[in-house]
Scaffold this active site. Structure first.
Site, PDB file in Angstrom:
ATOM      1  N   ASP A  46       0.849  -1.192   0.000  1.00 46.56           N
ATOM      2  CA  ASP A  46       0.000   0.000   0.000  1.00 46.56           C
ATOM      3  C   ASP A  46       0.883   1.240   0.000  1.00 46.56           C
ATOM      4  O   ASP A  46       1.807   1.341   0.808  1.00 46.56           O
ATOM      5  CB  ASP A  46      -0.850   0.052   1.285  1.00 46.56           C
ATOM      6  CG  ASP A  46      -2.095  -0.819   1.183  1.00 46.56           C
ATOM      7  OD1 ASP A  46      -2.285  -1.470   0.138  1.00 46.56           O
ATOM      8  OD2 ASP A  46      -2.875  -0.842   2.164  1.00 46.56           O
ATOM      9  N   LYS A 103      -7.795   1.176  -5.101  1.00 43.83           N
ATOM     10  CA  LYS A 103      -9.007   0.678  -4.443  1.00 43.83           C
ATOM     11  C   LYS A 103     -10.219   1.507  -4.828  1.00 43.83           C
ATOM     12  O   LYS A 103     -10.134   2.728  -4.955  1.00 43.83           O
ATOM     13  CB  LYS A 103      -8.852   0.767  -2.921  1.00 43.83           C
ATOM     14  CG  LYS A 103      -7.890  -0.250  -2.323  1.00 43.83           C
ATOM     15  CD  LYS A 103      -7.858  -0.106  -0.822  1.00 43.83           C
ATOM     16  CE  LYS A 103      -6.742  -0.881  -0.169  1.00 43.83           C
ATOM     17  NZ  LYS A 103      -6.926  -2.336  -0.171  1.00 43.83           N
ATOM     18  N   GLY A 175      -5.238  -2.120   8.936  1.00 38.73           N
ATOM     19  CA  GLY A 175      -4.826  -0.959   9.717  1.00 38.73           C
ATOM     20  C   GLY A 175      -4.629  -1.218  11.198  1.00 38.73           C
ATOM     21  O   GLY A 175      -4.605  -0.292  11.995  1.00 38.73           O
ATOM     22  N   LYS A 187      -6.840 -19.921   7.566  1.00 33.95           N
ATOM     23  CA  LYS A 187      -7.031 -21.291   8.089  1.00 33.95           C
ATOM     24  C   LYS A 187      -8.468 -21.746   7.859  1.00 33.95           C
ATOM     25  O   LYS A 187      -8.720 -22.902   7.541  1.00 33.95           O
ATOM     26  CB  LYS A 187      -6.681 -21.341   9.577  1.00 33.95           C
ATOM     27  CG  LYS A 187      -5.185 -21.322   9.821  1.00 33.95           C
ATOM     28  CD  LYS A 187      -4.863 -21.599  11.271  1.00 33.95           C
ATOM     29  CE  LYS A 187      -3.357 -21.764  11.457  1.00 33.95           C
ATOM     30  NZ  LYS A 187      -2.992 -21.860  12.871  1.00 33.95           N
ATOM     31  N   GLY A 240      -3.119  -6.452   8.502  1.00 33.37           N
ATOM     32  CA  GLY A 240      -2.419  -6.548   9.787  1.00 33.37           C
ATOM     33  C   GLY A 240      -1.000  -7.089   9.727  1.00 33.37           C
ATOM     34  O   GLY A 240      -0.368  -7.298  10.750  1.00 33.37           O
ATOM     35  N   GLY A 261      -0.311  -3.416   4.138  1.00 37.86           N
ATOM     36  CA  GLY A 261      -0.937  -2.102   4.158  1.00 37.86           C
ATOM     37  C   GLY A 261      -0.139  -1.145   4.999  1.00 37.86           C
ATOM     38  O   GLY A 261       0.924  -0.675   4.598  1.00 37.86           O
ATOM     39  N   SER A 262      -0.635  -0.891   6.198  1.00 39.91           N
ATOM     40  CA  SER A 262      -0.006   0.102   7.062  1.00 39.91           C
ATOM     41  C   SER A 262       1.327  -0.390   7.619  1.00 39.91           C
ATOM     42  O   SER A 262       2.144   0.404   8.053  1.00 39.91           O
ATOM     43  CB  SER A 262      -0.936   0.421   8.231  1.00 39.91           C
ATOM     44  OG  SER A 262      -2.259   0.575   7.755  1.00 39.91           O
TER      45      SER A 262
END
Lengths: 322, 205
Positions: A46, A103, A175, A187, A240, A261-262
């Site tokens: 990102d 996005k 995030g 899973k 995450g 992402g973050s």
């Protein structure tokens, strides 16, 4: 040969150009899904600026995803999160050689149209942005540009494939810097795949029909998926991921690649971390290399992270029930 | 004598090539094994290598990091047949430029005497399937799957052109090196992979 389960021939997004000498097709499932196959074993990062995109490219990212704000900032800012500025997307497209994704909001057909016209390489119909339609996702067969969608379960993944998604990312909680949800969901998808595969292998058609009803998806797509024992499209992990060890663990669970992402650009050692996450994703089977990658980052500079239990906004739940 | 063919497994569509080689070996009735390779040690034992589609910048950088790139170069120089597909074709080349971005710093094997134009046909929306013929190696019709494909803009004296599409060169051969800018591994047609397996077999006898 790539699996084409659920393919709709002659969909609107498929364009045939015939002239005297040649006949060519664009936007076929082979091309859209094939694009995702080229990203396998890679990391998509990102980014919000050209500088970040260049850092990602140099670190070895296979693609960048352009956002207006990183997911953790979307969470903090509140309000409505929309697609990124076209000017910034264009600027990034002009400066990196790797594919550029962006996005759009769930169900927002015209944000998707704008991104397709901008010529991004893939559109992410994403729960990180505020959904525009609570009941319908975009009918992605109408587009020549391929789409990626998030999913928390096999049913959600197959419903998105049925709508024309060329790639899936198993959702974590965006995030948060907390990988727990991403692990749970991959899973879960794996368990469900094993379960329909064993029904298929047992030859119990009646049970497979029952599964199709539970998953709320067509029987033929369930049957074809059960037969190959995996999702018919490339599946990345997302949400995450903050460290090289997070990335390597998800690869070991059978993901085809990683979205970060973050985790990178919210950390204070973004450049080293970007490289380290790529190394750990590439060499996840070699413990010494994952250790070397983990050594490149400083835990004191990681994104602080959030406990998912305490969240008021769970982005992962958006669009999940339809 | 068993042929030992490897698919470089750093990044990209490795499994698809693995399956195409498996199918080729069985269709040709040739005794051979195919493996996914990452390390210099694994590569040093090969009789033939496929560098698959993916992101050439990334595959180049990561195979530089673990020392695989050097071994690949030495093996090809000593005669091992290699098949470069899309990103693989870029990696084999001496010179590569992006159509929009221009010069890019990326590790190349510097063996195939061609100039490459990356993303030559445009971005993903412009990706296409079209019928290609590779007459010099006896394949008259092949479904070319071009995904953000490169093309060859200039060839050296030793390079044989195998296929063109709309005046752009999309497949070449130079001694033990064969390269395509399209993806035969995404189709059911194994004729190109079979032709490569045959090349590997011939190089051993």
């Amino acid at each position: 040969m790539i699996p084409l389960s659920g393919d709709i021939p002659n969909s609107k997004g498929e364009i045939k150009e015939v002239n005297e000498m040649t006949s060519i097709s664009r936007g076929t499932s082979t091309l859209k899904r094939g694009f995702a196959h080229m990203l396998k074993n890679g990391v998509v990062m990102d980014v919000t600026t050209v500088e970040q995109a260049l850092i990602a490219e140099e670190a070895g990212a296979v693609s960048v995803m352009v956002l207006d704000k990183l997911p953790s900032d979307v969470r903090k800012a509140g309000g409505v999160a929309r697609t990124a500025s076209i000017r910034i997307i264009q600027e990034i497209m002009d400066n990196v050689t790797i594919p550029v994704m962006a996005k759009c909001r769930i169900g927002h057909v015209y944000e998707a149209n704008v991104l397709a016209e901008t010529n991004v390489d893939m559109i992410d119909e994403s729960e990180v942005l505020t959904p525009a339609d609570e009941y319908h996702h975009i009918w992605k067969w109408d587009y020549t540009t391929p789409f990626v969608n998030g999913a928390r379960s096999l049913g959600e993944a197959l419903r998105r494939v049925e709508e024309g998604a060329a790639m899936i990312r198993t959702k974590g909680e965006p995030g948060t810097g907390n990988v727990a949800e991403a692990i749970t969901h991959i899973k879960k998808v794996n368990d469900e795949l094993r379960s329909i595969k064993s029904i298929y292998d047992s030859g119990d058609k009646q049970d497979l029909v029952k599964m199709a009803r539970e998953l709320k998806v067509s029987y033929s797509l369930v049957e074809e998926t059960a037969k190959i024992g995996r999702l018919p499209v490339v599946n990345f992990a997302a949400g995450g991921i903050a460290t090289p060890a997070d990335a390597a663990y998800l690869m070991s669970l059978g993901c085809d690649g990683i979205f970060v992402g973050s985790g990178i650009f919210k950390a204070e050692d973004a450049k080293e971390r970007a490289r380290a996450v790529v190394l750990a994703t590439t060499f996840w089977e070699e413990p010494d290399k994952v250790k070397e990658a983990q050594k490149m980052i400083d835990e004191r500079q990681s994104i602080l992270g959030l406990d998912v239990k305490d969240l008021e906004l769970k982005m992962q739940e958006r669009g999940g029930t339809v | 004598m068993t042929l030992n063919i490897g698919v470089l497994a750093i990044q990209g569509d490795v499994t698809e090539n693995f399956l195409s080689v498996m199918a080729s070996l069985s269709e040709l009735g040739i005794d051979g094994a195919v493996s996914q390779v990452k390390t210099a040690e694994q590569i040093s034992k090969l009789d033939g290598l496929i560098i698959p589609g993916g992101e050439s910048t990334m595959i180049g950088q990561m195979s530089l990091v673990n020392g695989a790139l050097k071994t690949i170069k030495e093996k090809i120089e000593s005669g091992m047949p290699v098949f470069g597909i899309c990103a693989g074709m870029i990696l084999l080349s001496k010179n590569s430029k992006d159509r929009i971005v221009g010069d890019v710093e990326q590790p190349l094997l510097d063996l195939l005497d061609v100039k490459i134009e990356r993303n030559s046909f445009g971005r993903q929306k412009d990706s296409f399937e079209a019928e290609i013929s590779l007459d010099p190696i006896g394949i008259s019709s092949f479904n070319g799957v071009f995904i953000r494909a490169p093309s060859v803009s200039d060839v050296g004296k030793e390079v044989q052109i195998l296929a063109k599409f709309e005046e752009k060169i999309v497949s070449v051969k130079q001694g033990n090196i064969i390269a395509t800018s399209f993806h035969p591994e995404l189709t059911r047609d194994t004729s190109l992979h079979k032709s490569f397996v045959q090349m590997v077999k011939d190089s051993k006898s």
